[in-house]
Design a protein around this motif. Sequence first.
Motif, PDB file in Angstrom:
ATOM      1  N   TYR A 159      -3.208 -30.680 -16.064  1.00 17.55           N
ATOM      2  CA  TYR A 159      -4.552 -31.230 -16.273  1.00 17.55           C
ATOM      3  C   TYR A 159      -5.432 -30.336 -17.134  1.00 17.55           C
ATOM      4  N   ASN A 160      -4.967 -29.120 -17.387  1.00 19.30           N
ATOM      5  CA  ASN A 160      -5.780 -28.171 -18.135  1.00 19.30           C
ATOM      6  C   ASN A 160      -6.138 -28.674 -19.517  1.00 19.30           C
ATOM      7  N   ARG A 161      -5.244 -29.492 -20.122  1.00 19.96           N
ATOM      8  CA  ARG A 161      -5.485 -29.967 -21.475  1.00 19.96           C
ATOM      9  C   ARG A 161      -6.093 -31.357 -21.530  1.00 19.96           C
ATOM     10  N   ASP A 175     -17.349 -27.170  -9.619  1.00 26.11           N
ATOM     11  CA  ASP A 175     -16.262 -26.908  -8.670  1.00 26.11           C
ATOM     12  C   ASP A 175     -15.073 -27.829  -8.942  1.00 26.11           C
ATOM     13  N   TRP A 176     -15.362 -29.093  -9.230  1.00 31.19           N
ATOM     14  CA  TRP A 176     -14.292 -30.032  -9.553  1.00 31.19           C
ATOM     15  C   TRP A 176     -13.541 -29.577 -10.802  1.00 31.19           C
ATOM     16  N   VAL A 177     -14.279 -29.181 -11.830  1.00 32.10           N
ATOM     17  CA  VAL A 177     -13.648 -28.739 -13.076  1.00 32.10           C
ATOM     18  C   VAL A 177     -12.785 -27.499 -12.825  1.00 32.10           C
ATOM     19  N   ARG A 178     -13.319 -26.546 -12.056  1.00 30.90           N
ATOM     20  CA  ARG A 178     -12.572 -25.318 -11.767  1.00 30.90           C
ATOM     21  C   ARG A 178     -11.252 -25.638 -11.074  1.00 30.90           C
ATOM     22  N   THR A 179     -11.286 -26.586 -10.151  1.00 28.03           N
ATOM     23  CA  THR A 179     -10.084 -26.934  -9.402  1.00 28.03           C
ATOM     24  C   THR A 179      -9.098 -27.714 -10.258  1.00 28.03           C
ATOM     25  N   ILE A 180      -9.589 -28.754 -10.936  1.00 26.99           N
ATOM     26  CA  ILE A 180      -8.717 -29.631 -11.720  1.00 26.99           C
ATOM     27  C   ILE A 180      -8.137 -28.902 -12.926  1.00 26.99           C
ATOM     28  N   ARG A 181      -8.982 -28.260 -13.684  1.00 23.93           N
ATOM     29  CA  ARG A 181      -8.572 -27.703 -14.970  1.00 23.93           C
ATOM     30  C   ARG A 181      -7.988 -26.293 -14.856  1.00 23.93           C
ATOM     31  N   PRO A 221      -6.616 -19.241  -5.578  1.00 28.06           N
ATOM     32  CA  PRO A 221      -5.795 -20.232  -6.289  1.00 28.06           C
ATOM     33  C   PRO A 221      -5.497 -21.434  -5.414  1.00 28.06           C
ATOM     34  N   VAL A 222      -5.415 -22.602  -6.056  1.00 23.25           N
ATOM     35  CA  VAL A 222      -5.043 -23.825  -5.359  1.00 23.25           C
ATOM     36  C   VAL A 222      -3.535 -23.812  -5.137  1.00 23.25           C
ATOM     37  N   PHE A 223      -3.097 -24.182  -3.965  1.00 22.59           N
ATOM     38  CA  PHE A 223      -1.677 -24.137  -3.631  1.00 22.59           C
ATOM     39  C   PHE A 223      -0.963 -25.374  -4.155  1.00 22.59           C
ATOM     40  N   ILE A 224       0.079 -25.178  -4.956  1.00 18.98           N
ATOM     41  CA  ILE A 224       0.987 -26.211  -5.464  1.00 18.98           C
ATOM     42  C   ILE A 224       0.385 -27.113  -6.543  1.00 18.98           C
TER      43      ILE A 224
END
Length: 301
Positions: free
Chosen positions: A132-134, A108-114, A123-126
């Motif tokens: 951070y994707n790279r 879940d952390w990876v999905r949100t951060i990356r 989708p996360v707002f803003i």
Amino acid sequence: MNKWLKRSVIAIVAVVALGAAALALGSYLGDRKAQRHVEVSVAAVEVPADAASLERGRYLFSSRGCAECHGANGGGREFINDGKSMVVKSPNISNGPGSVVVNYSAVDWVRTIRHGVKPNGRPVFIMPSEDYNRLTDADVGALIAYAKQLPRANGSGLQAKVPALVKTLYAAGVIQDAAEKIDHRLPSAAPVPASVSREHGAYVANMCIGCHGEHLSGGKVPGGPPDWPPAANLTPGEGSAMPRYANAEQFVAMLRSGKRPDGSVIDKAMPFESLGALNDVDAQALYLHLKSLPAVKAGNR
């Protein structure tokens, strides 16, 4: 009232009514878009527990914008307030009351951060996950490890007051969330040795994409408050800000102080709380990379 004046008043009222209706519809469509489901394939990363990794996570949290938006304790803070119609307070990502991550798994952390996508697929707002994707798997793991051990802080979920015009532009795709911008098929970034080099500078420069654009040529920041100035052109192209900095020392001094070499103050829209936390190696490498970029005209993002 003569016929011309009467017709003019009717026309104005009609235009205003149509505009209000369009904004109402756009606001509705923007809210609906924010509720869409985004399907992404998420690769797990190792979440370490050693002291060196936790220190690396602390450094990334401080220097890559996490503390700037969520606060040093992760409890959330108001980071946008234009004094008019747009106010955004970030959610609590500590383990305290009101936390939005208390039940997060490592994936879940990876999905949100990356990827900029919540565990429920929305989708996360803003949040600028395109920055951070790279991050390498090791850096994502270190960042998660540090965030998971933050002390308990009081907070809440996201609190946002967003103008109807911004929602309308979002619905139309003029403003995009991170999940729209990211190529979710990209493999994890390969590690680059930390050194004062262009290669490492390119890795550090990923933190600049959200405001300065994929090509780092700047322009109006999509979704930013109306009073934010255009982001500077960091390439050597037309309208570049880089000629101001004759050497890495001047550039690093700007990151630390928020002032140009001539003493003028740079707008607070620049995240100097994070930029000032960059270590010398990252800051000097960033300068080398920016000086080596191909020229792009200002505003071409």
